[in-house]
Design a protein around this motif. Structure first.
Motif, mmCIF file in Angstrom:
data_model
loop_
_atom_site.group_PDB
_atom_site.id
_atom_site.type_symbol
_atom_site.label_atom_id
_atom_site.label_comp_id
_atom_site.label_asym_id
_atom_site.label_seq_id
_atom_site.Cartn_x
_atom_site.Cartn_y
_atom_site.Cartn_z
ATOM 1 N N VAL A 468 5.757 4.620 -7.844
ATOM 2 C CA VAL A 468 6.961 4.150 -7.477
ATOM 3 C C VAL A 468 8.509 4.074 -8.644
ATOM 4 C CG1 VAL A 468 8.193 2.156 -6.448
ATOM 5 C CG2 VAL A 468 6.153 2.688 -6.021
ATOM 6 N N ARG A 504 1.327 1.272 -6.335
ATOM 7 C CA ARG A 504 1.184 0.513 -5.174
ATOM 8 C C ARG A 504 0.183 0.448 -4.116
ATOM 9 N NH1 ARG A 504 5.369 3.864 -1.409
ATOM 10 N NH2 ARG A 504 5.464 2.267 0.746
ATOM 11 N N GLU A 506 -1.425 -1.378 -0.609
ATOM 12 C CA GLU A 506 -1.206 -0.200 1.056
ATOM 13 C C GLU A 506 -0.557 -2.085 1.387
ATOM 14 O OE1 GLU A 506 -4.691 1.226 3.248
ATOM 15 O OE2 GLU A 506 -4.369 2.749 1.102
ATOM 16 N N THR A 507 0.265 -1.931 2.087
ATOM 17 C CA THR A 507 0.451 -3.297 3.562
ATOM 18 C C THR A 507 1.366 -2.663 4.648
ATOM 19 O OG1 THR A 507 3.386 -2.361 2.634
ATOM 20 C CG2 THR A 507 1.971 -4.060 0.761
ATOM 21 N N SER A 512 6.844 -5.207 3.946
ATOM 22 C CA SER A 512 7.500 -5.019 2.790
ATOM 23 C C SER A 512 6.019 -4.258 1.818
ATOM 24 C CB SER A 512 8.165 -5.879 1.866
ATOM 25 O OG SER A 512 9.483 -6.334 2.007
ATOM 26 N N PRO A 513 7.064 -3.184 0.640
ATOM 27 C CA PRO A 513 5.539 -2.707 -0.831
ATOM 28 C C PRO A 513 5.239 -3.707 -1.120
ATOM 29 C CG PRO A 513 7.491 -0.872 0.029
ATOM 30 C CD PRO A 513 8.763 -2.047 1.158
ATOM 31 N N VAL A 515 3.598 -3.784 -5.392
ATOM 32 C CA VAL A 515 3.335 -2.500 -6.648
ATOM 33 C C VAL A 515 2.831 -4.142 -6.928
ATOM 34 C CG1 VAL A 515 4.231 -2.083 -8.171
ATOM 35 C CG2 VAL A 515 5.901 -1.070 -6.165
ATOM 36 N N PRO A 587 6.372 -8.303 -3.824
ATOM 37 C CA PRO A 587 6.837 -6.911 -2.937
ATOM 38 C C PRO A 587 7.955 -6.788 -3.380
ATOM 39 C CG PRO A 587 7.885 -9.821 -2.524
ATOM 40 C CD PRO A 587 6.715 -9.824 -3.800
ATOM 41 N N GLU A 589 11.579 -3.477 -2.605
ATOM 42 C CA GLU A 589 12.071 -2.984 -1.658
ATOM 43 C C GLU A 589 12.389 -1.392 -2.492
ATOM 44 O OE1 GLU A 589 16.012 -4.686 -0.460
ATOM 45 O OE2 GLU A 589 15.155 -6.360 0.309
ATOM 46 N N LEU A 590 11.838 -0.309 -1.576
ATOM 47 C CA LEU A 590 12.521 0.815 -2.263
ATOM 48 C C LEU A 590 13.985 1.100 -2.279
ATOM 49 C CD1 LEU A 590 9.495 3.152 -0.271
ATOM 50 C CD2 LEU A 590 8.952 1.955 -2.059
#
Length: 834
Positions: A468, A504, A506-507, A512-513, A515, A587, A589-590
């Protein structure tokens, strides 16, 4: 259910008692009625009416015979006895007339066997009246005929007597039967009454026993009540409606310091009510007596003042209730001496005020220390930024980079202290910013390269799976957590390997992603029993100083707070002697890479030189910021206080104003308001605050004061360029060659010379004995910041004491502080920038 049963039993008792009393009353009424009837019958029997009737009947026959006897004698001697015949006739006639018209014989006249002979007898007598009342000679001549006629009436007289006697005998029998029945009924009712009276007597005896038992219970209850009354810790005072004291328990004697004999009968207002409340008390008693209005009675506990016999006024808690005792109303007052509680409350309030004052002092101290620490850091990092612009060897460039990273991390340590204060105050918040996550981790690795190499460790990092890049996250806190965990790993590892793994996770869809960062080391490890407490404050991994390097035990506690604040979780796994793995999941945010991710290229055709007003009172910081702006390629005008800034803004329009906050003459906020409220060409120009106070409330105060944005000290050239690019986008054109100013050949030497001149000028001025306390504090503060930037901490501390003495306007302390500062200046090492 129990209450219902009790009510039902009570009703039955009351109903039975009523029925019993009703029966007794009915019996008494019936007996009274029958007794009256018996008395009437006896009176009737006792009267002479019936005897008179019978006598009259028998006398009528006697008088008939007397009449005939008189006639018989008259026939033998008529001259002498005719008058007697007339007399006897009149008597007989009167007797018959009585039978015919007397009220006593009304019932007899209704009987045919009586009325018919009576009628014939009257007819006969009526026929004889003319003869009897006529001449005596005629009467004498017809005496035989009269006697014969009377003889014919003899059977009728017998029939009259017989009918009358028969009738009166029958009435006598009836009366006797009536009296017998009445007496029987009377006897029966008397028996019933006797039975009822026996039952009543039994009930009375039971009631008497119950009354005695209840009397004993009441006596015991009264004794218990008196015991409670006497043992009560609260004062209990009983008074009548007029306020005269009737009862005064021992607690009241103890609290108000009266003997009970002294107060009984006195008005309560005269005994326990202070003078300043006496009028209100008297008015309330009068109002209660006249209108029945209660403002205190039945309204729970109220706080007021009481008075002891000594005249001492003290706080009491009062509850007043009213009760009815027979026809008399009484007022009961319950009073509690709350002197100790009020004193404790006051002490608690005082302690709270002191705690609040302490919190305020701590906040002010943190703000001041932040400002004081950031001021020399501004000099260090600013000079590193300028040094980076000079010609350096690759190794020097690496050193400068590592120093810059360490300086920024030192700044993050300062921010961490403020974060802890915000956590304690409950005002901590996240500050999201877009960062390259790989660059952030690399900076952390670079900052620990030197201590890792000294311990023989190898550092590295990498992604597991797809990496990411740009994310929005609270970068400052994340960097602080990673630095803490990596620093611990370096501290507890010797000649091993330390790595940071990123992955990263899995969610679920829409979440929210996440890491995960794993800091893995091959160090001494942590005992299993200690894993649960390593994230607690003041807990260290081992007690061996040689192994641990001994820290405060706060680092992991702060890390836990930071991770929790950004919505993540943190944990650890370890095996003693094999190493440890500390992990955190956060969490993110990309995000897209920002447009200003790289510094502007001054050689690009898009670069535009701007007119910038720099307002700064500290000469070192002024020089650093001025050199940075000129290195970027902008035109700079300077002002050394807020008033100069207002004057400059009134004469010329600038593209941007960089405004320091704390300055002499006029501070930055006042200058900003003056520029915004004026009519000069810069009233709508962006004004960016420059301050070492980076607390969120300070930033909010700056924005509320009319400023457009905020830049924290020490200034970063990259951040400075981004702010200029953000606020200065509407002016076309490119910078000319004359607009681009390069830094002096040796900026550090120039700054050193400026600092020495500034310090020398300060001490020369202090030697003249100035009396402007504010100016002494301002100039000492400014020079103290420069001393810290040039590696003279003793002088800095001495000048801060001069500043403190000046702010307190303490001439004696100021004189001593100036002498100490002068000695520190003389003994200070050569100015340097490490």
């Amino acid at each position: 259910m129990i209450e219902l049963s009790v009510r039902w039993t009570s009703w039955l008792k009351q109903g039975g008692r009523g029925l019993f009393l009703g029966s007794v009353v009915l019996c008494l009424v019936a007996i009274g009625y029958l007794a009256t009837e018996v008395v009437k019958d006896l009176q009737l029997l006792n009267s002479a009416n019936s005897d008179n009737v019978q006598w009259t009947l028998s006398q009528a026959e006697v008088e008939f015979l007397e009449l005939r006897h008189a006639i018989s004698e008259a026939r033998s001697e008529p001259d002498d006895d005719l008058e007697k015949v007339v007399e006897e006739f009149d008597v007989f006639y009167s007797r018959v007339d009585t039978l015919a018209y007397g009220d006593l014989y009304a019932e007899l006249r209704e009987i045919p066997s009586f009325s018919e002979p009576l009628g014939r007898t009257r007819t006969m007598l009526e026929n004889l009246v003319p003869l009897i009342d006529g001449p005596r000679a005629q009467l004498e001549a017809e005496l035989d005929e009269v006697d014969a006629l009377l003889e014919t009436a003899r059977p009728d007289l017998r029939a009259l007597a017989t009918a009358g006697l028969f009738q009166f005998a029958r009435q006598s029998d009836t009366q006797r039967d009536s009296v017998a029945v009445t007496l029987s009924r009377l006897a029966l009712l008397t028996g019933v009454l006797v039975l009822v009276l026996a039952v009543l007597l039994r009930h009375a005896r039971r009631v008497s026993r119950q009354t005695k038992r209840r009397g004993r219970e009441l006596e015991a209850a009264y004794a218990r009540l008196n015991t409670i009354f006497d043992a009560s810790l609260d004062a209990v005072i009983v008074a009548d409606e007029e306020g005269r004291i009737q009862r005064f328990n021992p607690a009241a004697e103890r609290i108000f310091r009266y003997d009970v004999e002294e107060v009984i009968g006195l008005r309560i207002g005269e005994v326990i009510v202070p003078e300043h409340l006496r009028a209100a008390h008297d008015a309330g008693m009068t109002r209660m007596q006249e209108t029945g209005e209660h403002r205190v009675v039945g309204h729970g506990r109220v706080r007021m003042d009481g008075k002891r016999s000594t005249g001492e006024v003290f706080p009491v808690e009062l509850a007043v209730e009213q009760a009815q005792t027979g026809d008399e109303k009484i007022v009961i007052g319950f009073l509690r001496d709350i002197s100790q509680r009020v004193r404790a409350e006051n002490e608690l309030v005082e302690a709270r005020d002191k705690a609040l004052a302490g919190e305020k002092a701590k906040a002010e101290f943190l703000a001041m220390m932040t400002h004081e620490i950031r001021t020399p850091l501004n000099g260090v990092l600013g000079n590193l930024s300028l040094l980076r612009e000079t010609r350096l060897t690759p190794e020097q460039s690496r050193f400068v980079h590592n120093m810059a990273v360490s300086g920024k991390l030192l700044m993050s340590h300062v921010d961490a202290v403020l974060d802890i204060a915000r956590f304690e105050a409950g005002t901590a918040g996240t500050q999201m910013e877009v960062v390259h996550i790989g660059d952030l981790v690399q900076d952390v690795i670079d900052s620990q390269t030197s201590p890792a190499e000294a311990a023989g460790n190898v550092l590295g990092w990498g992604w597991i799976g797809e990496p990411v890049t740009w994310v929005a996250v609270d970068a400052s806190r994340l960097q602080q957590v990673l630095l803490n965990l990596l620093g611990n790993a370096v501290k507890f590892t010797r000649y091993g390997r330390i790595s940071i793994e990123l992955e990263r996770l899995e969610t679920p869809a829409g979440a929210s992603p996440m890491v995960e960062f794993r800091i893995i080391d091959t160090g001494v490890g942590i005992p299993e029993q200690d894993l649960d407490r390593v994230f607690e404050d003041f807990q260290t991994g081992t007690s061996n100083p040689a192994e641990s390097g001994q820290g405060t035990g706060l680092g992991l506690g702060i890390a836990r707070r930071f991770v929790t604040a950004i919505g993540g979780e943190i944990g650890a796994e370890s095996a003693l002697g094999e190493g440890s793995v500390f992990w955190l999941r956060i969490p993110v945010e990309l995000a897209e890479a920002p447009h200003d991710a790289r510094a502007p290229d001054r050689g690009s055709a898009q670069f535009v030189a701007r007119d910038i007003l720099l307002v700064e009172d500290n000469e070192i910081n002024l020089q650093l910021a001025q050199d940075m702006l000129r290195l970027i390629g902008h035109r700079v005008s300077v002002a050394r206080n807020g008033q100069e800034a207002v004057d400059a803004a009134a004469e010329q329009r600038f593209d941007l104003i960089l405004m320091d906050i704390r300055m002499p003459v006029m501070d930055g906020l006042a200058a900003t308001r003056a520029i915004r409220e004026g009519q000069g060409p810069c009233r709508d120009v962006p004004i960016v605050a420059l301050s070492a106070n980076v607390l969120p409330e300070a930033k909010d105060r700056f924005i509320a004061g009319g400023m457009s944005d905020f830049l924290g000290k020490p200034l970063d050239k990259q951040e400075l360029a981004q702010v200029i690019a953000r606020f200065c986008t509407d002016k076309p054109g490119v910078a000319s060659a004359t607009d681009r100013v390069t830094a002096p050949a040796d900026p550090i030497a120039a700054l050193k010379a400026r600092y020495v001149a500034e310090a020398t000028e300060l001490f020369d001025w202090l030697a003249t004995g100035p009396d402007d306390w504010n100016e002494i504090a301002e100039r000492s503060h400014r020079t103290a910041g420069s001393a810290a930037a040039f590696g003279q901490p003793e002088l800095r501390l001495a000048l801060l004491k001069v500043e403190t003495a000046a702010e307190a306007e303490n001439a004696t302390a100021l004189t001593e502080a100036v002498q100490v500062a002068l000695t520190a200046w003389k003994n200070a090492p050569e100015p340097r920038v490490d």
